[in-house]
Enzyme design. Structure first.
Site, mmCIF file in Angstrom:
data_model
loop_
_atom_site.group_PDB
_atom_site.id
_atom_site.type_symbol
_atom_site.label_atom_id
_atom_site.label_comp_id
_atom_site.label_asym_id
_atom_site.label_seq_id
_atom_site.Cartn_x
_atom_site.Cartn_y
_atom_site.Cartn_z
ATOM 1 N N ALA A 66 29.770 29.941 19.387
ATOM 2 C CA ALA A 66 30.325 31.081 20.112
ATOM 3 C C ALA A 66 31.837 30.906 20.107
ATOM 4 C CB ALA A 66 29.795 31.088 21.540
ATOM 5 N N GLU A 135 27.599 21.854 22.951
ATOM 6 C CA GLU A 135 28.046 22.516 24.189
ATOM 7 C C GLU A 135 28.414 21.542 25.303
ATOM 8 O OE1 GLU A 135 25.666 23.684 22.249
ATOM 9 O OE2 GLU A 135 25.644 25.875 22.241
HETATM 10 N N1 CO8 Z 1 35.424 29.312 18.526
HETATM 11 C C1 CO8 Z 1 36.656 29.773 18.260
HETATM 12 N N2 CO8 Z 1 37.404 29.359 17.221
HETATM 13 C C2 CO8 Z 1 36.873 28.408 16.418
HETATM 14 C C3 CO8 Z 1 35.587 27.872 16.643
HETATM 15 C C4 CO8 Z 1 34.854 28.365 17.763
HETATM 16 N N3 CO8 Z 1 33.613 27.952 18.050
HETATM 17 N N4 CO8 Z 1 35.356 26.948 15.695
HETATM 18 C C5 CO8 Z 1 36.429 26.928 14.903
HETATM 19 N N5 CO8 Z 1 37.358 27.806 15.322
HETATM 20 C C6 CO8 Z 1 38.673 28.074 14.750
HETATM 21 C C7 CO8 Z 1 39.656 26.965 15.076
HETATM 22 O O1 CO8 Z 1 40.173 27.130 16.365
HETATM 23 C C8 CO8 Z 1 40.671 27.142 13.974
HETATM 24 O O2 CO8 Z 1 41.494 28.223 14.305
HETATM 25 P P1 CO8 Z 1 43.129 28.039 14.291
HETATM 26 O O3 CO8 Z 1 43.418 27.788 12.828
HETATM 27 O O4 CO8 Z 1 43.606 29.331 14.781
HETATM 28 O O5 CO8 Z 1 43.403 26.855 15.134
HETATM 29 C C9 CO8 Z 1 39.815 27.584 12.789
HETATM 30 O O6 CO8 Z 1 38.585 28.071 13.344
HETATM 31 C C10 CO8 Z 1 39.487 26.465 11.833
HETATM 32 O O7 CO8 Z 1 38.882 25.413 12.564
HETATM 33 P P2 CO8 Z 1 39.420 23.903 12.550
HETATM 34 O O8 CO8 Z 1 40.860 23.866 12.214
HETATM 35 O O9 CO8 Z 1 38.987 23.260 13.829
HETATM 36 O O10 CO8 Z 1 38.582 23.317 11.321
HETATM 37 P P3 CO8 Z 1 38.177 21.797 11.075
HETATM 38 O O11 CO8 Z 1 37.684 21.735 9.684
HETATM 39 O O12 CO8 Z 1 39.279 20.878 11.483
HETATM 40 O O13 CO8 Z 1 36.940 21.542 12.076
HETATM 41 C C11 CO8 Z 1 34.902 22.092 13.203
HETATM 42 C C12 CO8 Z 1 35.736 22.228 11.916
HETATM 43 C C13 CO8 Z 1 34.435 20.650 13.381
HETATM 44 C C14 CO8 Z 1 33.681 22.999 13.048
HETATM 45 C C15 CO8 Z 1 35.769 22.519 14.420
HETATM 46 O O14 CO8 Z 1 36.335 23.780 14.150
HETATM 47 C C16 CO8 Z 1 35.013 22.622 15.713
HETATM 48 O O15 CO8 Z 1 34.699 21.613 16.334
HETATM 49 N N6 CO8 Z 1 34.740 23.865 16.169
HETATM 50 C C17 CO8 Z 1 34.057 24.100 17.432
HETATM 51 C C18 CO8 Z 1 32.604 23.746 17.341
HETATM 52 C C19 CO8 Z 1 31.923 23.962 18.666
HETATM 53 O O16 CO8 Z 1 32.159 23.252 19.637
HETATM 54 N N7 CO8 Z 1 31.012 24.967 18.700
HETATM 55 C C20 CO8 Z 1 30.250 25.252 19.887
HETATM 56 C C21 CO8 Z 1 30.944 26.280 20.687
HETATM 57 S S1 CO8 Z 1 30.160 26.504 22.252
HETATM 58 C C22 CO8 Z 1 28.897 27.535 21.927
HETATM 59 O O17 CO8 Z 1 28.610 27.900 20.815
HETATM 60 C C23 CO8 Z 1 28.138 27.983 23.135
HETATM 61 C C24 CO8 Z 1 27.000 28.870 22.707
HETATM 62 C C25 CO8 Z 1 26.265 29.384 23.881
HETATM 63 C C26 CO8 Z 1 27.038 30.441 24.574
HETATM 64 C C27 CO8 Z 1 26.153 31.204 25.437
HETATM 65 C C28 CO8 Z 1 26.929 32.165 26.312
HETATM 66 C C29 CO8 Z 1 27.646 31.485 27.471
#
Ligand code: CO8
Length: 260
Positions: A66, A135
């Site tokens: 998300a 999460e």
């Molecule tokens: N949300 C928003 N932006 C994101 C997300 C995300 N989940 N994942 C990546 N991005 C963005 C980054 O912020 C970055 O943007 P910017 O260049 O503007 O900083 C761009 O995508 C590229 O990402 P990275 O630079 O971080 O890329 P890496 O190769 O270094 O890392 C990863 C890749 C490991 C996937 C890393 O991006 C990461 O850890 N992302 C988050 C993963 C995460 O924690 N996902 C779970 C989110 S919580 C969730 O899904 C809850 C679901 C249930 C919700 C129910 C309703 C309440």
């Protein structure tokens, strides 16, 4: 049909929906959820669509969760609403789709991204896939069905390990625990998924729809899945597809199903 966040392409009965937000690793914001839900709903009404594939744009991510930036400032009520709306509008709708839905996991499938794949009927991953429910590392818990569907698919023990450790599993481990049905090199992912879709498409659309309902009935509160199966099984005998399927077998020809 094509719009800004969901690219849609129909190829001889197989509809591929590609989440196209590569700058955010295809993270699910409200607009993606609503557009994807609309595409799934629309596909139910299109007779030319037989199987649906969901994938992410680019070679790095299926969906990285998300959109953290979108929900970071939410209060409890907004969080609850977001989870409820998402589950009702999109995740449950995918699971209850009358047409099979396959997730083609082409990279990171994290949080809501893995939950999206879990709502699909079948998951095929590329070798570079990394999957997890991180999460709790953000101070929340899965909210798009992950605490329910992950244990249903991989068992309670593995689900607890994944949810509580917030760790990622790779494609090979995902295959070993039943999280994904198949693992292939990234360059073969589209072809393998298409082959699976076409295998499904050869069957009676009516029976596919009924089989999905029968499987899901076992997970419904207060419903006896075995009894539901008996009722659905019996009802199949009154369909045109049953007449056609059995006649085609007897006449040693390929069936021409109408889905009725
Ligand atoms: N949300 C928003 N932006 C994101 C997300 C995300 N989940 N994942 C990546 N991005 C963005 C980054 O912020 C970055 O943007 P910017 O260049 O503007 O900083 C761009 O995508 C590229 O990402 P990275 O630079 O971080 O890329 P890496 O190769 O270094 O890392 C990863 C890749 C490991 C996937 C890393 O991006 C990461 O850890 N992302 C988050 C993963 C995460 O924690 N996902 C779970 C989110 S919580 C969730 O899904 C809850 C679901 C249930 C919700 C129910 C309703 C309440």
């Amino acid at each position: 049909m094509s719009d800004s966040l969901i690219q849609s392409s129909l190829n001889k009965g197989v509809l591929t929906l590609t989440i196209a937000r590569p700058e955010a690793l295809n993270a699910l914001n409200a607009a993606v959820i609503s557009q994807l839900a609309e595409s799934i709903e629309e596909a139910q009404k299109q007779p030319e669509v037989h199987v649906i594939i969901i994938t992410g744009s680019g070679e790095k991510a299926f969906v990285a969760g998300a959109d953290i930036k979108e929900f970071a400032g939410f209060n409890a009520q907004q969080g609850r609403q977001m989870a409820q709306r998402g589950q009702e509008d999109l995740f449950n709708r995918i699971e209850r789709s009358a047409k099979p839905v396959i997730a083609a996991i082409n990279g990171f499938a994290l949080g809501g991204g893995l939950e999206l794949a879990l709502a699909c009927h079948v998951r095929i991953a590329s070798e570079n896939a990394r999957m997890g429910l991180p999460e709790v590392s953000l101070g929340v818990i899965p909210g798009y069905g992950g605490t329910q569907r992950l244990p249903q698919i991989v068992g309670k023990g593995k689900a607890f390990e994944m949810i509580l450790s917030a760790g990622m599993v790779n494609a090979e481990d995902g295959l070993a625990c039943g999280l994904v049905n198949q693992v292939v090199p990234l360059k073969s992912l589209a072809e393998t998924t298409d082959t699976m879709a076409r295998k499904m498409m050869k069957n009676s659309p009516r029976a596919l729809q009924t089989a999905i309902k029968a499987v899901l009935s076992g997970y419904e509160e207060g419903v006896n899945g075995f009894n539901a199966e008996i009722a659905y099984f019996g009802a199949s005998f009154e369909t045109d597809d049953f007449q056609e399927g059995t006649q085609a077998f007897i006449e040693k020809r390929k069936p021409q199903f109408t889905g009725k």
